[in-house]
Motif scaffolding. Structure first.
Motif, PDB file in Angstrom:
ATOM      1  N   PRO A   1       7.805  14.772  21.851  1.00 19.81           N
ATOM      2  CA  PRO A   1       7.729  15.614  20.783  1.00 19.81           C
ATOM      3  C   PRO A   1       7.947  14.932  19.443  1.00 19.81           C
ATOM      4  CG  PRO A   1       9.818  15.410  22.586  1.00 19.81           C
ATOM      5  CD  PRO A   1       8.654  14.463  22.882  1.00 19.81           C
ATOM      6  N   THR A   2       7.095  15.573  18.466  1.00 20.14           N
ATOM      7  CA  THR A   2       6.880  14.582  17.220  1.00 20.14           C
ATOM      8  C   THR A   2       7.203  15.554  16.027  1.00 20.14           C
ATOM      9  OG1 THR A   2       5.059  13.510  18.280  1.00 20.14           O
ATOM     10  CG2 THR A   2       5.276  13.651  15.686  1.00 20.14           C
ATOM     11  N   GLU A   3       8.049  15.151  15.105  1.00 18.74           N
ATOM     12  CA  GLU A   3       8.692  16.022  14.068  1.00 18.74           C
ATOM     13  C   GLU A   3       8.042  15.292  12.751  1.00 18.74           C
ATOM     14  OE1 GLU A   3      12.795  16.783  11.987  1.00 18.74           O
ATOM     15  OE2 GLU A   3      12.614  15.718  13.961  1.00 18.74           O
ATOM     16  N   ARG A   4       7.542  16.187  11.761  1.00 18.36           N
ATOM     17  CA  ARG A   4       7.253  15.555  10.421  1.00 18.36           C
ATOM     18  C   ARG A   4       8.517  15.263   9.661  1.00 18.36           C
ATOM     19  NH1 ARG A   4       3.708  19.291   7.161  1.00 18.36           N
ATOM     20  NH2 ARG A   4       2.144  19.090   9.047  1.00 18.36           N
ATOM     21  N   LEU A   5       8.660  13.994   9.399  1.00 14.20           N
ATOM     22  CA  LEU A   5       9.954  13.580   8.622  1.00 14.20           C
ATOM     23  C   LEU A   5       9.804  13.935   7.214  1.00 14.20           C
ATOM     24  CD1 LEU A   5      11.230  10.162   9.990  1.00 14.20           C
ATOM     25  CD2 LEU A   5      12.201  12.457  10.303  1.00 14.20           C
TER      26      LEU A   5
ATOM     27  N   SER B   1      -2.451   8.920   6.855  1.00  7.30           N
ATOM     28  CA  SER B   1      -2.909   9.911   5.781  1.00  7.30           C
ATOM     29  C   SER B   1      -3.309  11.232   6.476  1.00  7.30           C
ATOM     30  CB  SER B   1      -4.295   9.087   5.177  1.00  7.30           C
ATOM     31  OG  SER B   1      -5.017  10.078   4.438  1.00  7.30           O
ATOM     32  N   LYS B   2      -3.086  12.292   5.641  1.00  7.16           N
ATOM     33  CA  LYS B   2      -3.348  13.483   6.017  1.00  7.16           C
ATOM     34  C   LYS B   2      -4.716  13.743   5.998  1.00  7.16           C
ATOM     35  CE  LYS B   2      -2.960  18.378   4.561  1.00  7.16           C
ATOM     36  NZ  LYS B   2      -2.744  19.110   3.389  1.00  7.16           N
ATOM     37  N   ASN B   3      -5.554  13.009   5.001  1.00  8.09           N
ATOM     38  CA  ASN B   3      -7.042  13.080   5.169  1.00  8.09           C
ATOM     39  C   ASN B   3      -7.557  12.246   6.223  1.00  8.09           C
ATOM     40  OD1 ASN B   3      -6.684  14.555   2.680  1.00  8.09           O
ATOM     41  ND2 ASN B   3      -7.397  12.815   1.269  1.00  8.09           N
ATOM     42  N   LEU B   4      -6.926  11.393   6.943  1.00 11.07           N
ATOM     43  CA  LEU B   4      -7.308  10.601   8.117  1.00 11.07           C
ATOM     44  C   LEU B   4      -6.824  11.260   9.303  1.00 11.07           C
ATOM     45  CD1 LEU B   4      -7.348   7.233   6.639  1.00 11.07           C
ATOM     46  CD2 LEU B   4      -9.401   8.547   6.778  1.00 11.07           C
ATOM     47  N   GLY B   5      -6.415  12.499   9.381  1.00  8.43           N
ATOM     48  CA  GLY B   5      -6.100  13.227  10.653  1.00  8.43           C
ATOM     49  C   GLY B   5      -4.671  13.262  10.994  1.00  8.43           C
ATOM     50  N   ALA B   6      -3.483  13.150  10.047  1.00 13.81           N
ATOM     51  CA  ALA B   6      -2.324  12.921  10.565  1.00 13.81           C
ATOM     52  C   ALA B   6      -1.849  13.967  11.442  1.00 13.81           C
ATOM     53  CB  ALA B   6      -1.430  13.166   9.111  1.00 13.81           C
ATOM     54  N   ASP B   7      -2.409  15.569  11.024  1.00 15.00           N
ATOM     55  CA  ASP B   7      -1.907  16.725  11.672  1.00 15.00           C
ATOM     56  C   ASP B   7      -2.582  16.450  13.258  1.00 15.00           C
ATOM     57  OD1 ASP B   7      -0.351  17.244   9.470  1.00 15.00           O
ATOM     58  OD2 ASP B   7      -2.008  18.591   8.826  1.00 15.00           O
ATOM     59  N   SER B   8      -3.963  16.278  13.085  1.00 19.28           N
ATOM     60  CA  SER B   8      -4.194  16.308  14.429  1.00 19.28           C
ATOM     61  C   SER B   8      -3.973  15.160  15.553  1.00 19.28           C
ATOM     62  CB  SER B   8      -6.006  15.944  14.648  1.00 19.28           C
ATOM     63  OG  SER B   8      -6.472  14.849  13.773  1.00 19.28           O
ATOM     64  N   LEU B   9      -3.351  13.939  14.746  1.00 12.59           N
ATOM     65  CA  LEU B   9      -2.857  12.836  15.529  1.00 12.59           C
ATOM     66  C   LEU B   9      -1.641  13.284  16.137  1.00 12.59           C
ATOM     67  CD1 LEU B   9      -3.028   9.914  16.574  1.00 12.59           C
ATOM     68  CD2 LEU B   9      -1.590   9.588  14.473  1.00 12.59           C
ATOM     69  N   GLN B  10      -0.873  14.112  15.160  1.00 15.12           N
ATOM     70  CA  GLN B  10       0.454  14.669  15.582  1.00 15.12           C
ATOM     71  C   GLN B  10       0.381  15.572  16.987  1.00 15.12           C
ATOM     72  OE1 GLN B  10       2.733  16.650  12.619  1.00 15.12           O
ATOM     73  NE2 GLN B  10       4.271  17.456  14.120  1.00 15.12           N
TER      74      GLN B  10
ATOM     75  N   ASP C   1       0.873  -1.093   0.008  1.00 14.63           N
ATOM     76  CA  ASP C   1       0.211   0.068   0.071  1.00 14.63           C
ATOM     77  C   ASP C   1       0.768   1.121   0.040  1.00 14.63           C
ATOM     78  OD1 ASP C   1       0.361  -0.362   2.984  1.00 14.63           O
ATOM     79  OD2 ASP C   1      -0.389   1.362   2.922  1.00 14.63           O
ATOM     80  N   ILE C   2       0.285   2.427  -0.349  1.00 12.99           N
ATOM     81  CA  ILE C   2       0.912   3.638  -0.663  1.00 12.99           C
ATOM     82  C   ILE C   2       1.441   4.141   0.665  1.00 12.99           C
ATOM     83  CG2 ILE C   2       0.959   5.938  -1.244  1.00 12.99           C
ATOM     84  CD1 ILE C   2      -1.465   5.064  -3.461  1.00 12.99           C
ATOM     85  N   GLY C   3       0.637   3.999   1.654  1.00  9.79           N
ATOM     86  CA  GLY C   3       1.348   4.695   2.904  1.00  9.79           C
ATOM     87  C   GLY C   3       2.747   3.764   3.383  1.00  9.79           C
ATOM     88  N   THR C   4       2.562   2.660   3.328  1.00  8.27           N
ATOM     89  CA  THR C   4       3.573   1.836   3.922  1.00  8.27           C
ATOM     90  C   THR C   4       4.887   2.062   2.969  1.00  8.27           C
ATOM     91  OG1 THR C   4       2.354  -0.135   4.696  1.00  8.27           O
ATOM     92  CG2 THR C   4       4.314  -0.592   4.235  1.00  8.27           C
ATOM     93  N   ARG C   5       4.649   2.248   1.535  1.00  6.61           N
ATOM     94  CA  ARG C   5       5.719   2.822   0.927  1.00  6.61           C
ATOM     95  C   ARG C   5       6.253   4.070   1.083  1.00  6.61           C
ATOM     96  NH1 ARG C   5       3.363   1.372  -4.316  1.00  6.61           N
ATOM     97  NH2 ARG C   5       3.138   3.680  -4.613  1.00  6.61           N
ATOM     98  N   VAL C   6       5.360   5.025   1.313  1.00  6.68           N
ATOM     99  CA  VAL C   6       5.937   6.119   1.753  1.00  6.68           C
ATOM    100  C   VAL C   6       6.776   6.209   3.274  1.00  6.68           C
ATOM    101  CG1 VAL C   6       4.982   8.489   2.626  1.00  6.68           C
ATOM    102  CG2 VAL C   6       4.114   7.651   0.757  1.00  6.68           C
ATOM    103  N   LEU C   7       6.421   5.392   3.989  1.00  8.21           N
ATOM    104  CA  LEU C   7       6.978   5.222   5.342  1.00  8.21           C
ATOM    105  C   LEU C   7       8.661   4.441   4.967  1.00  8.21           C
ATOM    106  CD1 LEU C   7       7.289   5.029   8.352  1.00  8.21           C
ATOM    107  CD2 LEU C   7       6.090   2.711   8.396  1.00  8.21           C
ATOM    108  N   LEU C   8       8.347   3.506   4.077  1.00 12.01           N
ATOM    109  CA  LEU C   8       9.643   2.874   4.085  1.00 12.01           C
ATOM    110  C   LEU C   8      10.740   3.773   3.334  1.00 12.01           C
ATOM    111  CD1 LEU C   8       8.565  -0.927   3.140  1.00 12.01           C
ATOM    112  CD2 LEU C   8       9.604   0.079   5.292  1.00 12.01           C
TER     113      LEU C   8
ATOM    114  N   ARG D   1       1.692  11.673   5.866  1.00 10.26           N
ATOM    115  CA  ARG D   1       2.694  12.361   6.611  1.00 10.26           C
ATOM    116  C   ARG D   1       3.276  11.149   7.181  1.00 10.26           C
ATOM    117  NH1 ARG D   1       1.319  17.302   4.860  1.00 10.26           N
ATOM    118  NH2 ARG D   1      -0.126  18.516   6.487  1.00 10.26           N
ATOM    119  N   VAL D   2       4.947  11.363   7.372  1.00 14.40           N
ATOM    120  CA  VAL D   2       5.599  10.199   8.111  1.00 14.40           C
ATOM    121  C   VAL D   2       6.305  11.234   9.221  1.00 14.40           C
ATOM    122  CG1 VAL D   2       7.594   8.894   8.311  1.00 14.40           C
ATOM    123  CG2 VAL D   2       6.423   9.301   6.128  1.00 14.40           C
ATOM    124  N   LEU D   3       5.658  10.596  10.662  1.00 16.25           N
ATOM    125  CA  LEU D   3       6.045  11.319  12.045  1.00 16.25           C
ATOM    126  C   LEU D   3       7.077  10.778  12.589  1.00 16.25           C
ATOM    127  CD1 LEU D   3       2.332  11.925  13.001  1.00 16.25           C
ATOM    128  CD2 LEU D   3       3.688  13.609  11.703  1.00 16.25           C
TER     129      LEU D   3
END
Length: 201
Positions: free
Chosen positions: A183-187, A164-173, A43-50, A194-196
């Protein structure tokens, strides 16, 4: 009723299929099946993380939280053969696939466990946790999951989460920073994800 990948015992047929994927630049062949997260592809999210994170710690305890058929586990184990990689999932079919894929690739540093079994395996602290967390289990359950597992990080440990940004990445951060005090940084931000990077305070 539709079946979710976070069902402990999928009722859907479990015929496996072969999938050719590239994990952090390494082409591998794996087995997947219906009833697990993203059972027909990487899936795309896992690929983005890796693609976004540096190599994991070379030694210590590494955790893939919500391992599915094992792409993150396999990538961590290949990058850090001197570390122990604990692959955690509530779904028994996912655990079986991850174990089989790790064995087929000769990755002897992988331990596969249900969440209740994994607690003892990480009692000494988690040096690094990578996860494409199960956002769709709902906010309350997700927060409980992250509160538990991020709380198990070693003092110098870190977690890398893709959301996913659309599933609340920024609010989760914001929640991790304000509610957990971590402390959480956006990588990285790519393809709507988003990768946090989460650290102990």
């Amino acid at each position: 009723m539709s079946e979710h990948y976070f069902t402990a015992r999928p009722a859907s047929p479990g015929e496996t299929r072969t999938l050719d994927v590239v994990l952090r630049g390494r082409p591998v062949q794996v087995r997947t099946a219906p009833g697990v997260f993203s059972g027909d592809r990487l899936d795309i999210g896992t690929r983005v993380l890796l693609d976004a994170v540096p190599d994991p710690a070379p030694t210590g305890t590494l955790v893939d939280l919500g391992c599915g058929w094992g792409p993150v586990t396999l990538a961590m184990a290949a990058a850090s053969p001197g570390a122990r990689v604990v692959a955690v999932d509530v779904n028994e079919r996912a655990r079986d696939l991850t174990a089989r894929n790790a064995a087929a690739l000769g990755l002897g540093n992988v331990v596969v466990a249900a969440p209740e079994e994994a607690e003892a395996l990480v009692a000494g602290g988690i040096d690094e946790l990578w996860s494409n967390p199960p956002i769709r289990i709902g906010k309350e359950a997700l927060h409980a999951l992250l509160r538990t597992w991020l709380g198990r990080l070693a003092p110098a440990g870190c977690a890398r989460l893709v959301v996913s940004k659309n599933l609340g990445a920024d609010s989760l951060q914001r929640w991790v920073e304000t509610e957990l005090g971590m402390p959480t940084e956006r990588l990285s931000s790519s393809k709507g994800f988003r990768v946090l990077d989460v650290r102990r305070p």
